[in-house]
Scaffold this motif. Structure first.
Motif, PDB file in Angstrom:
ATOM      1  N   ASN A   1       0.918  -1.160   0.137  1.00  0.00           N
ATOM      2  CA  ASN A   1      -0.013   0.100   0.150  1.00  0.00           C
ATOM      3  C   ASN A   1       0.876   1.153  -0.288  1.00  0.00           C
ATOM      4  O   ASN A   1       0.610   2.269   0.759  1.00  0.00           O
ATOM      5  CB  ASN A   1      -0.859  -0.031   1.145  1.00  0.00           C
ATOM      6  CG  ASN A   1      -1.836  -1.270   1.214  1.00  0.00           C
ATOM      7  OD1 ASN A   1      -1.550  -2.163   2.416  1.00  0.00           O
ATOM      8  ND2 ASN A   1      -2.785  -1.249   0.307  1.00  0.00           N
ATOM      9  N   LEU A   2       2.003   1.288  -0.666  1.00  0.00           N
ATOM     10  CA  LEU A   2       2.903   2.448  -0.787  1.00  0.00           C
ATOM     11  C   LEU A   2       2.357   3.313  -1.604  1.00  0.00           C
ATOM     12  O   LEU A   2       1.586   3.524  -2.669  1.00  0.00           O
ATOM     13  CB  LEU A   2       4.186   1.868  -1.331  1.00  0.00           C
ATOM     14  CG  LEU A   2       5.304   2.558  -0.954  1.00  0.00           C
ATOM     15  CD1 LEU A   2       5.682   2.124   0.647  1.00  0.00           C
ATOM     16  CD2 LEU A   2       6.679   1.991  -1.774  1.00  0.00           C
TER      17      LEU A   2
ATOM     18  N   ASP B   1      -1.408   3.664  -3.113  1.00  0.00           N
ATOM     19  CA  ASP B   1      -1.700   2.237  -2.674  1.00  0.00           C
ATOM     20  C   ASP B   1      -1.303   1.104  -3.356  1.00  0.00           C
ATOM     21  O   ASP B   1      -2.089   0.301  -4.136  1.00  0.00           O
ATOM     22  CB  ASP B   1      -3.412   2.478  -2.554  1.00  0.00           C
ATOM     23  CG  ASP B   1      -3.700   1.279  -1.964  1.00  0.00           C
ATOM     24  OD1 ASP B   1      -3.224   0.858  -0.939  1.00  0.00           O
ATOM     25  OD2 ASP B   1      -5.143   0.797  -2.196  1.00  0.00           O
ATOM     26  N   VAL B   2       0.140   1.212  -4.034  1.00  0.00           N
ATOM     27  CA  VAL B   2       0.606   0.192  -4.890  1.00  0.00           C
ATOM     28  C   VAL B   2       1.225  -0.936  -3.901  1.00  0.00           C
ATOM     29  O   VAL B   2       1.847  -0.868  -2.903  1.00  0.00           O
ATOM     30  CB  VAL B   2       1.730   0.859  -5.532  1.00  0.00           C
ATOM     31  CG1 VAL B   2       2.455  -0.248  -6.277  1.00  0.00           C
ATOM     32  CG2 VAL B   2       1.086   1.605  -6.515  1.00  0.00           C
ATOM     33  N   SER B   3       0.671  -2.072  -4.025  1.00  0.00           N
ATOM     34  CA  SER B   3       1.257  -3.469  -3.612  1.00  0.00           C
ATOM     35  C   SER B   3       1.519  -4.630  -4.583  1.00  0.00           C
ATOM     36  O   SER B   3       1.271  -4.509  -5.548  1.00  0.00           O
ATOM     37  CB  SER B   3       0.298  -3.939  -2.615  1.00  0.00           C
ATOM     38  OG  SER B   3      -0.226  -3.039  -1.383  1.00  0.00           O
ATOM     39  N   PHE B   4       2.913  -4.912  -4.371  1.00  0.00           N
ATOM     40  CA  PHE B   4       3.234  -6.246  -5.036  1.00  0.00           C
ATOM     41  C   PHE B   4       4.471  -7.165  -4.272  1.00  0.00           C
ATOM     42  O   PHE B   4       4.759  -6.421  -3.107  1.00  0.00           O
ATOM     43  CB  PHE B   4       3.747  -5.968  -6.275  1.00  0.00           C
ATOM     44  CG  PHE B   4       4.645  -5.171  -6.519  1.00  0.00           C
ATOM     45  CD1 PHE B   4       6.133  -5.253  -6.389  1.00  0.00           C
ATOM     46  CD2 PHE B   4       4.629  -3.513  -6.726  1.00  0.00           C
ATOM     47  CE1 PHE B   4       7.330  -4.569  -6.577  1.00  0.00           C
ATOM     48  CE2 PHE B   4       5.510  -2.699  -6.738  1.00  0.00           C
ATOM     49  CZ  PHE B   4       6.795  -3.151  -6.491  1.00  0.00           C
TER      50      PHE B   4
ATOM     51  N   GLY C   1       2.226   3.404   3.526  1.00  0.00           N
ATOM     52  CA  GLY C   1       2.431   2.024   3.357  1.00  0.00           C
ATOM     53  C   GLY C   1       3.841   1.543   3.722  1.00  0.00           C
ATOM     54  O   GLY C   1       4.490   2.488   4.631  1.00  0.00           O
ATOM     55  N   LYS C   2       4.355   0.519   3.327  1.00  0.00           N
ATOM     56  CA  LYS C   2       5.629   0.225   3.883  1.00  0.00           C
ATOM     57  C   LYS C   2       6.087  -0.678   2.907  1.00  0.00           C
ATOM     58  O   LYS C   2       5.712  -1.215   2.075  1.00  0.00           O
ATOM     59  CB  LYS C   2       5.476  -0.472   5.237  1.00  0.00           C
ATOM     60  CG  LYS C   2       4.650  -1.939   5.451  1.00  0.00           C
ATOM     61  CD  LYS C   2       4.677  -2.625   6.533  1.00  0.00           C
ATOM     62  CE  LYS C   2       3.792  -3.640   6.662  1.00  0.00           C
ATOM     63  NZ  LYS C   2       4.016  -4.147   8.193  1.00  0.00           N
ATOM     64  N   VAL C   3       7.867  -0.821   3.215  1.00  0.00           N
ATOM     65  CA  VAL C   3       8.454  -1.627   2.376  1.00  0.00           C
ATOM     66  C   VAL C   3       8.957  -3.018   2.987  1.00  0.00           C
ATOM     67  O   VAL C   3       9.541  -2.444   4.360  1.00  0.00           O
ATOM     68  CB  VAL C   3       9.721  -0.924   1.642  1.00  0.00           C
ATOM     69  CG1 VAL C   3      10.562  -1.883   0.716  1.00  0.00           C
ATOM     70  CG2 VAL C   3       9.091   0.160   0.693  1.00  0.00           C
TER      71      VAL C   3
END
Length: 260
Positions: A9-10, A22-25, A59-61
């Motif tokens: 959810n970056l 809200d990017v996730s992968f 979000g987070k990494v």
């Protein structure tokens, strides 16, 4: 197999403009995941958040199960993340070998005093770095150019040299930002073969690239961004046929390439 790198959810905003949202992968060991999208889609901004250049707004990494969100690039490098940039970061007036040796600086454990006095430990580190650099140049097909001034190399060879220097850190995750940009067809094929070989060694590769033939040829998984948001995700064949992707970016040519 669990993911080496997860993006959850970056997002980031610049002056009220939502650049990524809200990017996730996730990327597994040995996997090549490509992030594609039109100019301004947020691809490099996403890379900059993952690699610690930008502090995400949300979000987070996660790297190997550890939250590394916003961690400095040098600390991420120590943890196994390395990257290249769109613009070459090569020392043009140094030899190819010297450029490769420079990639080992973060892994050296010596001190400036010992290096200045050329103490035995310093000489040993220099010898180890030299040997490691030569192995890297062999890995990317540049060993014959080791003593050549980097400024005299072709653009494709410079791109390979930059990847070699990123590999000096023995990364577990390698981020490549447009590694084939500016290269001709032969150079691009050489680079994608090299990337595939690196992935086979177990390195997780995150790739941003505009050459769709290359992306479709080497990617295991593709994430598509448009206006900072993920609009599609999947294997090359699935993504190339997604109506939203075709409308936003790929067009019919990429779909035809996937069929070939």
């Amino acid at each position: 197999m669990s993911a080496l790198l997860s993006v959850e959810n970056l997002g980031i905003t610049f002056g009220g403009l939502r650049a990524v949202h809200d990017v996730s992968f996730s990327v597994k060991p040995g996997e090549i995941l490509s992030v594609i999208g039109p100019n301004g889609a947020g691809k490099t901004t996403l890379f900059n958040m993952i690699s610690g250049v930008y502090q995400p707004g949300s979000g987070k990494v996660v790297l190997e199960g550890q939250d590394v969100t916003g961690m400095r690039p040098d600390l991420l490098a120590h943890r196994g993340m390395s990257r290249t940039f769109q613009n070459l970061q090569i020392f043009q007036n140094m030899t190819v070998l010297e450029n490769a040796i420079a990639g080992f600086h973060l892994t050296e454990s010596g001190n400036l005093f010992a290096d200045l006095l050329r103490l035995p430990g310093s000489r040993g580190r220099a010898r180890t770095a030299h040997q490691g650099a030569m192995r890297l140049l062999e890995r990317v097909g540049l060993e014959a150019s080791a003593e050549t001034n980097a400024g005299s190399l072709s653009y494709g060879k410079l791109k390979r040299l930059e990847i070699a220097r990123a590999l000096a850190l023995s990364p577990k995750v390698l981020l490549l930002d447009e590694p084939a940009a500016g290269c001709n067809a032969v150079e691009t094929e050489e680079i994608d073969q090299m990337i595939a070989e690196v992935a086979k060694s177990g390195v997780a590769i995150l790739l941003v690239e505009h050459d769709m033939k290359m992306v479709m040829r080497i990617s295991n998984h593709i994430v598509v961004l448009d206006h900072g948001e993920k609009i599609a995700e999947g294997d090359p064949a699935t993504v190339s046929r997604d109506p939203a992707v075709i409308a936003a970016y790929l067009g019919t040519e990429a779909a035809e390439d996937a069929d070939a």
